[in-house]
Structure formats: structure tokens, C-alpha cells
Design an enzyme around this catalytic site. Structure first.
Site, PDB file in Angstrom:
ATOM      1  N   GLU A  96       0.804  -1.228   0.000  1.00  0.00           N
ATOM      2  CA  GLU A  96       0.000   0.000   0.000  1.00  0.00           C
ATOM      3  C   GLU A  96       0.839   1.281   0.000  1.00  0.00           C
ATOM      4  OE1 GLU A  96      -2.383  -2.445   3.129  1.00  0.00           O
ATOM      5  OE2 GLU A  96      -0.336  -2.353   2.426  1.00  0.00           O
TER       6      GLU A  96
ATOM      7  N   ASP B 122      -1.340  -5.233   3.576  1.00  0.00           N
ATOM      8  CA  ASP B 122      -1.343  -5.546   5.019  1.00  0.00           C
ATOM      9  C   ASP B 122      -2.155  -6.800   5.363  1.00  0.00           C
ATOM     10  OD1 ASP B 122       0.304  -3.470   5.644  1.00  0.00           O
ATOM     11  OD2 ASP B 122      -1.262  -2.142   6.395  1.00  0.00           O
TER      12      ASP B 122
ATOM     13  N   ASP C  13      -4.525  -7.666   7.308  1.00  0.00           N
ATOM     14  CA  ASP C  13      -5.802  -7.534   8.020  1.00  0.00           C
ATOM     15  C   ASP C  13      -6.904  -7.361   6.979  1.00  0.00           C
ATOM     16  OD1 ASP C  13      -5.412  -4.971   7.092  1.00  0.00           O
ATOM     17  OD2 ASP C  13      -5.351  -4.003   9.046  1.00  0.00           O
TER      18      ASP C  13
ATOM     19  N   GLU D 264      -8.706  -4.778   5.970  1.00  0.00           N
ATOM     20  CA  GLU D 264      -8.568  -3.623   5.071  1.00  0.00           C
ATOM     21  C   GLU D 264      -7.454  -3.873   4.058  1.00  0.00           C
ATOM     22  OE1 GLU D 264     -10.655  -0.784   5.229  1.00  0.00           O
ATOM     23  OE2 GLU D 264     -11.728  -2.045   6.663  1.00  0.00           O
TER      24      GLU D 264
ATOM     25  N   TYR E 186       3.992  -5.841  12.810  1.00  0.00           N
ATOM     26  CA  TYR E 186       2.740  -5.228  12.356  1.00  0.00           C
ATOM     27  C   TYR E 186       1.917  -4.740  13.545  1.00  0.00           C
ATOM     28  CZ  TYR E 186      -1.421  -4.465   9.526  1.00  0.00           C
ATOM     29  OH  TYR E 186      -2.500  -3.885   8.895  1.00  0.00           O
TER      30      TYR E 186
ATOM     31  N   ARG F 114      -1.306  -3.735  13.814  1.00  0.00           N
ATOM     32  CA  ARG F 114      -2.748  -3.991  13.970  1.00  0.00           C
ATOM     33  C   ARG F 114      -2.910  -5.465  14.337  1.00  0.00           C
ATOM     34  NH1 ARG F 114      -2.826  -0.267   9.588  1.00  0.00           N
ATOM     35  NH2 ARG F 114      -3.899   1.648  10.191  1.00  0.00           N
TER      36      ARG F 114
ATOM     37  N   HIS G 144      -1.106 -13.877  14.080  1.00  0.00           N
ATOM     38  CA  HIS G 144      -0.197 -12.733  14.110  1.00  0.00           C
ATOM     39  C   HIS G 144       0.649 -12.784  15.374  1.00  0.00           C
ATOM     40  CE1 HIS G 144      -2.665 -11.240  10.872  1.00  0.00           C
ATOM     41  NE2 HIS G 144      -3.737 -11.205  11.647  1.00  0.00           N
TER      42      HIS G 144
END
Length: 684
Positions: A10, A82, A84, A86, A295, A297, A341
Site C-alpha cells: 500500500e 497488510d 488484516d 482492510e 505489524y 494492527r 499474528h
């Protein structure tokens, strides 16, 4: 035609960092966040099929997509957005765009931006078709469901309350929490209570003891009756000595807290560093992209075995083997899904001086270093030995009454050598005491104190409460809090969140008309539903359908509060009793039309005249006498004025920097966006 492998992420900063690790056989490109989204100016959801209409966000994003399509043709593509929902959604949209251009599209997940991790995950990338599409479906459920709730209820609430109001599936329950706390504070009546304490002395060491009713506890007792407190005080105020009745010695072990999750990082950075959740997440994003932390999140408290070896080695270097527990500490996450994660931890197992050097090398700021230092300290602490305290509890007799005191001495610092919890165990030294001995009294006091109302939420404590209730998810907390501040429902007073008048109006309205929107249990169930969508156990359209069924208006001809108040004001002004028509919307409307003052305000007249000068449009005296006519004329004149409006260079630059080039040819929309942007900028 390119024969390189194309890696898609991203962020340009992340792309640049990853490019260093992959070499010339790879091209790393960035989408610059979400390149597709629902358009801002329409619902863009079919209310029968619930299919959304996603569009490319801007000209800049169109150009990026064209470039990626061109270089991806006949190449191997690895989508590494990423790990997750999103991030997966951005990846899925890219997969859809590229699958006809190139045959080989894989998915890699990067949990840290380090050479070894990147190379290993590129090597183990899976065909995109074999990844969990449930992540995309959960994204769809959230995005489409939230759009429907906002687009259907917000205009109704705005019309019926009077003003501009925004309703959100998760933001509104957050506002409710703040309102409920504020009402607790407003209705709070302080009550007096009394404490009796004494200062004792032995061997030149002064220490305090407090009156306690509970012979097993050393906690001071609050006496609510003033007469009782004065009676006790008067009976002992002349005493010269206290007699030691009981001594209890014990060893207290205190274990370190688990490593950071998204939620606990936001809470701790707020309380210890004063950072807003939004700021913490932005700084953490930069630290992750620079390869300095894992990461950011995550709900997980797990640390990989490999990382634990590095952490333990660093602890041994900085302290000694005494500071290491015999076996590595294992922390269990609240849900098994989170264990895919890791927790948020450092990625470079070097001391704090070296961490600071890395910050400088990456061109990051002092605030980045403050957050990295917090993560560094928590990473090491979570794998260190317990802190050990020697605690002594003492009960003493003064006259016929018991007093208690406690002393604590840190015998072994353990994890506290690097990380200090917010709940500190204070070191309080007591003199050597023996059962039955007399101890000199220096002073006895009676103190009047008052109960205090509950504290307002801080951003950190609100996150803690949202997490407890299962409202939202840690990755969304920063956005929720930013939204309720930007929409004017809360303002910050010091570190506290204070609700505005609009917040009270909104919650009172929702409580009556759409209670489900602010129902904590329902909101939690909806979040759990999305988790099951992610696990491919439920359908995202069923999630959206529930929200739509609850959102769609049931009453067509309702009487808004604003309309009712206006009708009652008119009735009072004209001395007319309208009690018999209050339940009849049409009769209320007729009454208003008959008695309403149709003359425009002086402000409207002045504005219309200024528009007439700018546009050259004719403005009759007849229009200046009629409220409806002048409003219609103003709307027409504003559109005319916009045709000849030229954006300034400064305005154009702001739009370009924000990726809003598509608004350059639409001055009306551009000004609306700029106005909103500048309001937010001023608040910051």
C-alpha cells in the site's frame, strides 16, 4: 513486456524499504492506500441485492493502477498488502483488476519489514485463489453495512432533531458511553466521609497508620458519620503510644504485563505519552514500514520462538541471567484467530542507544523514538523475571481501636529494571517492629474528605471500555475516536473527552427512535457476526440485511421535534390552542403554513444582494419579500457563481497533495471538501 516479479504493497515508504531487500529481479509498487472505495456523494449500494458500486478514488489512483497493469502484464505478481481485512480488501481489488492481465498472482503477508522475513514470505507466497476470501467478505459487510446505516439514518436524524447529525454503527455507541459518563458526573452528589490517621515514630523513622474497622485488613476505613468519627478521635487524641498487635510478613511477586496489542499500545501511549490513538497509529505505521516493529494492527500477545531467543539474549547482555525466568513466558490471546499474528514488538534486538540510532538513520522524529522506546521496554519486560517485594503489614492498638500500616521494599527489580507499570508498588520503609512493643505517637488527625464523581473518559480509557464491551475492533478504535471528535460530538479538555450539546441531542434521539444503533450488546453481536463472516461461517449480505431492515424508516409522515417546537411557538405567539392536532402531522403542517412568518431574514436578503452583484442575475423586490422564493433564488445564484469561480493556486496545491485532483474541475465540490479539511486542520 516485463519479466520481473511485481510486489504490490500500500505504502510508498514500505515499497522503498522492501525494494532494498529484494534486489533487481523485483519491482515493488504501492497502491497508496485504498485505490477503490464507495463514492462520497451517493449511497452506491443496491438496496435489493446489497451489491456495492466501488469506484477508483482519484485520477492519481487511476494513473497508479494503469502503471501497475502495464508492468504486471505476463509477469508474476505478489500482492503483499497488510495482513488484516482492510489490507486484504486492497489486495482483493488489485487481484480482480489484474487476474485477466497476468496468470500468476500470489499473496504474501509481511508481519515485519526485515530482510529475512520478507524473503522468506515471498518464497512461501500462496496462489491468491487459495487465500481466505472471508477477509474480503468481512470488509464488505463492514463497509456496506456502515454506509447503509449512515446514509439512511443520518438524514432522518438531522431532519428530526434539527441540524446536521451523523449516525454510525460503532461511533454512536462510543458517543453514548461518553454521554452516560457525563450524566453520572452531572447527577453526582458529593458526600462527606472521615479518615482518622496517626503519625508514629521509631528509630528516627516516621510512618503513618490509619484507623481500620476490619481487623483482617490494613486499609483505612471511611467513616460516613461525623459524630462517630469525632467520638473515636476524642477517645484517643490524648494517647501517647500505640501497641503493636500483629505483624504479617510476606513475599510479593509481580509479573510483567503481556506485550503490546493494538489496543494496549494505544491506551499506554495515551496515558504515558499523551498521544492520541490516531497519532499512535500513524507513528506505529511509520515504525512498521521502517522495519523497526512488527505489524501494529493485532489482537495477539504471542511472540515467535525466534524473537524470544533474540529478546532473551538482549536481556542477558543488558542485565544478567538472573533477570531471565527459567522458561520463556508464553502469553495467550483472547481468541485463537489472533494467534496467526504476533504481538507488537521490536524487530532489532539491540539496546536503546542503537534503537535511537536506527530512528535517526530512517529520518524519523523524536515522537517516533518515544513510541519505539515504549515498545522496546515492554518487549524486554514481558520476557523478564518477576519483581520481588518484601511486604510487612502491621496492626496496632490505640486505646480500644485498631490502626493498620504497610511497608514495602523492592528486593529484586526483575522486569521493573526496564519498565515501570502504571500501578506502582511504592517503596515504604517501616522501622523494625515487634509484637507487643510500644510505639510513640507524634500526631493523631481527623480528616474530612468528599467523595468524587467518576472521571470523564480519556481516549485511552474509552478504548479500554470499547474493548471490554466488544464494540469495534482494535484496528478501528483510532478512527472511531477521530470521527466523534471531527463530527463535533466531543471536545478534549486536557486529556478528557467532554460531550457537546449535539452529542446529548443525538443520543436522546437515538434512544427513542433507533435504540438498536446504540445498544452495546447488539453492536457486539454485529462485530462477532463479522468475525464469523471472516471465518466463512456466515454471509456478509445477512449482516447488511439486518442493518438495513432496522435502518429503513417505518414512519413516513412523522412530526419532527423541530417542527413540533416551531408549531408550539407559533401557537403561543398567536394565542391559539393546538392540543387537539398535536398527533396529526398533516394538520400540524397546515397550521404552520397558515401562521408561519414567510419573510426572509436580514442575513438572507444581504446574501442575496451580494450574489446579485457577483452574478448579474435579476433580483426582484417580490423575491426579497418571500422566504421560499429567496431561498430558491439563492440556490440558483450560488450555482451560477460557481461556474465562474477559479480556485487559487494554494487551494489547488492542497487538493493535489491530498490526492483530490478529481475535484480541480468541480469548484463547488472542491470548496466543500476544502472547508471540511481546513476545519479539521484548525482543530489539530
Amino acid at each position: 513486456m516485463s519479466k520481473n516479479k511485481i510486489v504490490i504493497v500500500e505504502s510508498p515508504k514500505k515499497a522503498k524499504e522492501i525494494q532494498k531487500f529484494l534486489g533487481k529481479d523485483f519491482i515493488v509498487e504501492a497502491t497508496i492506500g485504498h485505490f477503490k472505495d464507495l463514492p462520497e456523494d451517493e449511497l452506491a449500494v443496491d438496496l435489493e441485492s446489497f451489491e456495492p458500486k466501488f469506484v477508483i478514488k482519484s485520477k492519481k489512483h487511476k494513473d497508479i493502477l494503469s502503471k501497475i497493469k502495464k508492468i504486471a502484464e505476463n509477469s508474476e505478481v505478489i500482492i503483499a498488502t497488510d495482513p488484516d481485512r482492510e489490507g486484504y480488501a486492497i489486495g482483493y481489488f488489485m487481484f480482480e483488476e489484474l487476474k485477466k492481465k497476468t496468470k500468476d498472482i500470489k499473496r504474501a503477508e509481511f508481519h515485519e519489514i526485515t530482510k529475512e522475513h520478507i524473503q522468506e514470505n515471498i518464497k512461501n507466497a500462496l496462489p491468491f485463489e487459495k487465500t481466505n476470501f472471508g477477509l474480503f467478505n468481512a470488509f464488505l459487510g463492514r463497509r456496506v453495512g456502515d454506509r447503509i446505516v449512515g446514509y439512511i439514518i443520518s438524514p432522518v436524524a438531522s431532519r428530526e432533531i434539527g441540524g446536521r447529525y451523523s449516525v454510525g454503527r460503532v461511533q454512536s455507541p462510543a458517543v453514548r458511553l461518553i454521554i452516560e459518563r457525563e450524566r453520572e458526573i452531572q447527577s453526582f452528589i458529593p458526600k462527606a466521609y472521615y479518615l482518622i490517621n496517626t503519625t508514629l515514630t521509631k528509630s528516627n523513622i516516621d510512618f503513618n497508620a490509619f484507623y481500620t474497622e476490619n481487623k483482617k485488613s490494613i486499609e483505612s476505613s471511611k467513616i460516613e458519620d461525623k459524630e462517630v468519627a469525632e467520638k473515636i478521635y476524642n477517645q484517643i487524641k490524648e494517647e501517647k503510644f500505640a501497641i503493636v498487635e500483629k505483624i504479617e510478613k510476606k513475599e510479593i511477586k509481580k509479573s510483567p504485563k503481556a506485550p503490546f496489542t493494538t489496543s494496549t499500545l494505544q491506551q499506554t501511549a495515551n496515558s504515558q505519552l499523551g498521544f492520541s490513538p490516531e497519532k499512535t497509529m500513524q507513528l506505529a505505521q511509520d515504525l512498521f514500514e521502517a522495519g523497526l516493529i512488527t505489524y501494529h494492527r493485532t489482537d495477539s500477545t504471542r511472540i515467535s520462538e525466534k524473537a524470544i531467543i533474540g529478546i532473551r539474549e538482549l536481556i542477558k547482555q543488558l542485565f544478567s541471567e538472573n533477570y531471565l525466568p527459567k522458561n520463556p513466558r508464553q502469553y495467550k490471546s483472547k481468541n485463537t484467530q489472533a494467534d496467526a499474528h504476533e504481538a507488537i514488538r521490536i524487530t532489532n534486538f539491540v539496546d536503546i542507544k542503537e534503537q535511537e540510532n536506527l530512528i535517526k538513520e530512517k529520518g524519523l522524529t523524536n515522537d517516533h523514538f518515544k513510541l519505539l522506546k515504549l515498545i522496546y521496554e515492554r518487549t524486554l519486560a514481558c520476557q523478564m523475571a518477576d519483581a520481588i517485594f518484601d511486604r510487612t503489614n502491621v496492626w496496632l492498638k490505640i486505646g480500644d481501636y485498631t490502626f493498620g500500616t504497610s511497608g514495602s521494599i523492592l528486593r529484586f527489580s526483575g522486569y521493573k529494571a526496564i519498565y515501570e507499570d502504571e500501578e506502582k508498588e511504592e517503596t515504604i520503609k517501616l522501622p523494625s517492629l515487634e509484637k507487643g512493643e510500644k510505639v510513640e505517637i507524634k500526631d493523631i488527625k481527623i480528616e474530612e474528605k468528599w467523595t468524587k464523581p467518576p472521571a470523564r473518559y480519556t481516549e485511552g480509557s474509552l478504548i479500554k471500555k470499547l474493548e471490554e464491551l466488544g464494540i469495534g475492533r482494535p484496528s478501528t478504535y483510532a478512527t472511531i475516536i477521530k470521527t466523534i471528535k471531527d463530527r463535533g460530538y466531543v471536545i478534549k479538555e486536557g486529556n478528557s473527552l467532554k460531550p457537546t450539546e449535539n452529542a446529548f441531542h443525538l443520543i436522546d434521539y437515538l434512544n427513542q427512535k433507533y435504540h438498536w444503533v446504540i445498544d452495546y450488546e447488539f453492536t457486539k453481536k454485529m462485530e462477532d457476526f463479522l468475525d464469523e463472516v471472516e471465518e466463512n461461517k456466515k454471509n456478509w449480505k445477512d449482516f447488511v440485511k439486518q442493518l438495513y431492515e432496522k435502518s429503513k424508516p417505518t414512519k413516513i409522515n412523522g412530526v419532527s421535534k423541530k417542527m413540533l417546537d416551531y408549531a408550539l411557538d407559533l401557537a403561543k405567539k398567536h394565542n391559539i390552542d393546538i392540543t387537539d392536532i398535536l398527533e396529526h402531522p398533516e394538520k400540524i403542517k397546515e397550521f404552520i403554513n397558515q401562521y408561519a412568518d414567510n419573510k426572509p431574514s436580514e442575513k438572507q436578503i444581504a446574501y442575496a444582494k451580494s450574489l446579485a452583484e457577483k452574478t448579474g442575475l435579476k433580483l426582484d423586490d417580490k423575491i426579497l419579500q418571500d422566504k421560499k422564493a429567496i431561498k430558491k433564488w439563492i440556490d440558483k445564484a450560488k450555482k451560477e457563481a460557481m461556474k465562474n469561480y477559479n480556485l487559487s493556486e494554494k487551494q489547488k496545491n492542497i487538493l493535489i497533495k491530498a490526492g483530490k485532483e478529481d475535484l480541480l474541475q468541480n469548484p463547488e465540490k472542491a470548496l466543500k471538501w476544502l472547508n471540511s479539511y481546513l476545519k479539521k486542520y484548525k482543530k489539530k
